[in-house]
Write a protein that holds these residues in place. Structure first.
Motif, short mmCIF file in Angstrom:
data_model
loop_
_atom_site.label_atom_id
_atom_site.label_comp_id
_atom_site.label_asym_id
_atom_site.label_seq_id
_atom_site.Cartn_x
_atom_site.Cartn_y
_atom_site.Cartn_z
N ALA A 152 0.83 -1.20 0.00
CA ALA A 152 0.00 0.00 0.00
C ALA A 152 0.87 1.25 0.00
N VAL A 153 1.98 1.18 0.75
CA VAL A 153 2.98 2.25 0.76
C VAL A 153 4.18 1.75 -0.05
N PRO A 174 -7.19 16.19 6.91
CA PRO A 174 -6.01 16.80 7.54
C PRO A 174 -6.04 16.76 9.06
N SER A 175 -7.11 16.26 9.65
CA SER A 175 -7.21 16.25 11.11
C SER A 175 -6.41 15.14 11.76
N VAL A 176 -5.97 14.13 10.97
CA VAL A 176 -5.29 12.96 11.54
C VAL A 176 -4.13 12.53 10.65
N SER A 177 -3.26 11.69 11.21
CA SER A 177 -2.26 11.02 10.39
C SER A 177 -2.92 9.87 9.65
N SER A 178 -2.42 9.56 8.46
CA SER A 178 -2.97 8.43 7.70
C SER A 178 -1.94 8.01 6.66
N MET A 179 -2.22 6.89 6.00
CA MET A 179 -1.34 6.41 4.94
C MET A 179 -2.18 5.67 3.92
N PRO A 180 -1.64 5.43 2.72
CA PRO A 180 -2.41 4.71 1.70
C PRO A 180 -2.75 3.29 2.17
N ARG A 181 -3.86 2.79 1.66
CA ARG A 181 -4.32 1.43 1.96
C ARG A 181 -4.65 0.72 0.65
N MET A 182 -4.64 -0.61 0.71
CA MET A 182 -4.96 -1.37 -0.50
C MET A 182 -5.62 -2.69 -0.12
N CYS A 183 -6.20 -3.32 -1.14
CA CYS A 183 -6.78 -4.65 -0.99
C CYS A 183 -6.04 -5.59 -1.93
N THR A 184 -5.43 -6.61 -1.37
CA THR A 184 -4.71 -7.61 -2.15
C THR A 184 -5.65 -8.79 -2.41
N VAL A 185 -5.73 -9.22 -3.66
CA VAL A 185 -6.68 -10.26 -4.06
C VAL A 185 -5.94 -11.38 -4.77
N VAL A 186 -6.11 -12.60 -4.28
CA VAL A 186 -5.54 -13.78 -4.93
C VAL A 186 -6.67 -14.80 -5.09
N THR A 187 -6.93 -15.20 -6.31
CA THR A 187 -7.94 -16.22 -6.58
C THR A 187 -7.26 -17.57 -6.61
N VAL A 188 -7.65 -18.42 -5.65
CA VAL A 188 -7.08 -19.75 -5.54
C VAL A 188 -8.09 -20.78 -6.02
N VAL A 189 -7.62 -21.98 -6.27
CA VAL A 189 -8.50 -23.07 -6.69
C VAL A 189 -8.42 -24.17 -5.65
N HIS A 235 -6.24 -3.89 5.12
CA HIS A 235 -5.99 -3.23 6.41
C HIS A 235 -6.46 -1.80 6.26
N LEU A 236 -7.58 -1.46 6.89
CA LEU A 236 -8.19 -0.16 6.68
C LEU A 236 -7.64 0.88 7.66
N GLU A 237 -7.87 2.14 7.33
CA GLU A 237 -7.32 3.25 8.12
C GLU A 237 -7.84 3.21 9.56
N TYR A 238 -6.93 3.47 10.49
CA TYR A 238 -7.28 3.46 11.91
C TYR A 238 -7.78 4.83 12.39
N TYR A 239 -7.10 5.89 12.01
CA TYR A 239 -7.33 7.19 12.63
C TYR A 239 -8.49 7.97 12.01
N SER A 240 -8.84 7.71 10.76
CA SER A 240 -9.84 8.52 10.06
C SER A 240 -11.10 7.71 9.76
N PRO A 241 -12.22 7.97 10.46
CA PRO A 241 -13.48 7.30 10.12
C PRO A 241 -13.93 7.58 8.69
N THR A 242 -13.65 8.79 8.20
CA THR A 242 -14.04 9.14 6.83
C THR A 242 -13.32 8.26 5.82
N GLN A 243 -12.02 8.11 5.99
CA GLN A 243 -11.25 7.27 5.08
C GLN A 243 -11.64 5.80 5.22
N ARG A 244 -11.84 5.36 6.46
CA ARG A 244 -12.17 3.96 6.69
C ARG A 244 -13.50 3.58 6.02
N LEU A 245 -14.50 4.44 6.12
CA LEU A 245 -15.79 4.14 5.50
C LEU A 245 -15.66 4.13 3.97
N ALA A 246 -14.89 5.06 3.42
CA ALA A 246 -14.67 5.05 1.96
C ALA A 246 -13.97 3.77 1.54
#
Length: 286
Positions: A73-74, A110-125, A138-149
């Protein structure tokens, strides 16, 4: 299929020791897993506590017979030009059909610290279940706005994949990137959602929890815990031993499954003894 998901705190235990080996051994103590989903895996961040090294490489060496997929993500460079990466990792011994890495929204807050987040997807059989889409985040901890998005984006990624499974693209050629893809309605969505709702508050009232369950044209995602434990409170996965981030234990880590897999869930449990991270690992068996 047995899957373990764990926010590893860059494999740093509560004793301050960084040990990918201890993480792997802790996960194996829970089950002879087919899939291991880890969050907070570091590479190149030598100044972080415990001086984590090249953790994707270390974990690959510790998991012979597994394929390892690291989604950063970073992904950036320090002042000396050294590359630094931080994100999610999926390891599996099952055959792999597809790998995808999806950046998640990062709206300004801008009210909190944050960092980029991502979703890793692997399709297994899986030999019994067929193709299964493993999605870890792993979603953002400090920002409810970012976490909901971000939770909305994860839900929408799953909905899009289900729509593709119901109506696959036309195949033009089998000898190019347009070749036929493996699509499936089966999904396991897991990781650290940072829904830090402490009892007696109702987890179901959290906007993020409601959002991940929102139905789409081809079904919805379901929390595995109540599938087997009914109305019993979720086992806490965060702040059991380390109260740095709050005064009482909470549930932050979840495993959700598609409607198609909900009847297949046989086991969901949390290791509430290990101190190999500041989070507790979660096991689900289908």
């Amino acid at each position: 299929m047995q899957l373990v998901t764990w926010n590893t705190q860059w494999c740093r235990g509560l004793d301050g020791v960084v040990s990918p080996r201890r993480i792997v051994e802790g996960a194996r103590a829970m089950a002879d897993f087919d899939v291991l989903c880890l969050q907070e895996i570091a590479q190149g961040f030598d100044d972080m506590p415990g001086a984590p090294g090249d953790q994707p490489a270390e974990l690959a060496a510790l998991l012979p017979g597994f394929q390892v997929f690291f989604g950063a993500a970073v992904d950036e460079f320090d002042a000396q030009g050294k590359r630094q990466r931080f994100g999610n990792l999926i390891a599996t011994r099952l055959p792999v059909a597809r790998v995808q890495h999806h950046p998640l929204p990062w709206p300004a807050d801008p009210s909190v610290s944050s960092m980029p987040r991502m979703c890793t997807v692997v399709t297994v059989v899986d030999p019994a279940l067929g193709p299964v889409r493993i999605m870890t985040t792993h979603l953002e901890y400090y920002s409810p706005t970012q976490r909901l998005a971000q939770v909305n984006a994860v839900r929408d990624l799953n909905a899009e994949a289900c729509a593709q499974a119901a109506a696959p693209p036309k195949v033009e050629t089998e000898r190019s990137p347009f070749q036929a893809k493996v699509h499936t309605p089966h999904a396991i969505v897991c990781g650290d959602f940072n829904l830090v709702v402490a009892p007696p508050a109702d987890l179901r009232a959290a906007p993020e929890y409601r959002a991940i369950h929102q139905a789409h044209a081809h079904g919805r995602l379901q929390d595995t815990w109540p599938l087997l434990h009914g109305t019993a409170p979720h086992a806490p996965t965060f702040r059991l031993f380390d109260r740095t981030y709050g005064p009482e234990p909470v549930t932050a880590d979840f495993v959700f499954v598609s409607d198609s897999l909900a009847p297949r869930v046989r086991r969901i449990e949390v290791d509430q003894q290990t101190r190999a991270s500041d989070h507790q690992p979660v096991l689900v068996a289908l």
